[in-house]
Design an enzyme around this catalytic site. Sequence first.
Site, mmCIF file in Angstrom:
data_model
loop_
_atom_site.group_PDB
_atom_site.id
_atom_site.type_symbol
_atom_site.label_atom_id
_atom_site.label_comp_id
_atom_site.label_asym_id
_atom_site.label_seq_id
_atom_site.Cartn_x
_atom_site.Cartn_y
_atom_site.Cartn_z
ATOM 1 C CE LYS A 12 -3.662 -2.486 2.485
ATOM 2 N NZ LYS A 12 -4.597 -2.468 3.643
ATOM 3 C CE1 TYR A 52 -9.125 -3.175 0.651
ATOM 4 C CE2 TYR A 52 -8.303 -1.183 -0.411
ATOM 5 C CZ TYR A 52 -8.085 -2.310 0.373
ATOM 6 O OH TYR A 52 -6.828 -2.571 0.872
ATOM 7 C CG PHE A 60 -13.034 0.977 7.504
ATOM 8 C CD1 PHE A 60 -12.583 0.448 6.309
ATOM 9 C CD2 PHE A 60 -13.691 0.129 8.394
ATOM 10 C CE1 PHE A 60 -12.764 -0.892 5.984
ATOM 11 C CE2 PHE A 60 -13.886 -1.222 8.076
ATOM 12 C CZ PHE A 60 -13.422 -1.722 6.867
ATOM 13 N NE ARG A 88 -6.088 -12.791 4.900
ATOM 14 C CZ ARG A 88 -6.867 -11.721 5.050
ATOM 15 N NH1 ARG A 88 -6.757 -10.708 4.195
ATOM 16 N NH2 ARG A 88 -7.726 -11.636 6.030
ATOM 17 C CB THR A 94 -6.873 -6.248 9.979
ATOM 18 O OG1 THR A 94 -7.450 -7.350 9.282
ATOM 19 C CG2 THR A 94 -7.178 -4.957 9.247
ATOM 20 N NE ARG A 105 -1.952 -5.965 7.194
ATOM 21 C CZ ARG A 105 -3.102 -6.475 6.756
ATOM 22 N NH1 ARG A 105 -3.698 -7.456 7.426
ATOM 23 N NH2 ARG A 105 -3.653 -6.022 5.641
ATOM 24 C CG ASN A 115 -3.260 -2.766 7.082
ATOM 25 O OD1 ASN A 115 -3.081 -2.364 5.932
ATOM 26 N ND2 ASN A 115 -4.331 -3.429 7.442
ATOM 27 C CG HIS A 118 -4.983 -6.370 -0.293
ATOM 28 N ND1 HIS A 118 -6.211 -6.396 0.339
ATOM 29 C CD2 HIS A 118 -5.069 -7.237 -1.338
ATOM 30 C CE1 HIS A 118 -7.004 -7.247 -0.312
ATOM 31 N NE2 HIS A 118 -6.335 -7.767 -1.334
ATOM 32 C CD GLU A 129 -8.376 -9.100 -3.684
ATOM 33 O OE1 GLU A 129 -9.109 -8.659 -2.802
ATOM 34 O OE2 GLU A 129 -7.291 -9.681 -3.434
#
Length: 151
Positions: A12, A52, A60, A88, A94, A105, A115, A118, A129
Amino acid sequence: MGDMQTSFVMVKPDGVQRGLVGEIISRFERKGLRLVGMRQLIPSEELAATHYEVHKERPFYAGLIEFITSGPVVAMAWRGTDAISVCRNVIGPTDGGSAPGGTIRGDFALEIGKNLVHGSDGEETAEFELGLWFPEGEVDWERVTEEWVYE
Ligand code: DAT
Ligand code: MG
């Protein structure tokens, strides 16, 4: 051996700004996954909103779209055994503030929004995606070190 999968992973804007692209890529490389797609871009509003879409009713959401479109991201496709859950696990939960050490993270993030990275959360999401960010498809290849990683 589990299923061979491809996951969509994205550094990100905070990860790019903080100079953590190399560190983050390195985590997936060292895990044994192979990089089958990578591009850097500033996501458009439309791309971010599609990516998203599942969160569009969440409080948010507006901040999330503003954040993701605020600067360059590095979009990647990582392939390997059970790549979706493995990615993951490498990324961590998260909220960076409570994510365990040893995860990206947990080691580098303090907040739930900023964070750093993704990762797709399931097979259907990964397919969606990957198609969204890599409409031209991925570039698969075989590693000559494979026999030293896979059982
Ligand atoms: P993840 O990225 O771990 O899959 P998610 O899909 O639930 O998490 O949410 C997508 C992103 O939205 C997440 O990486 C950061 C942001 N986010 C989630 N929950 C949030 C919250 N309570 N406050 C602010 N941002 C949040
Ligand atoms: Mg998610």
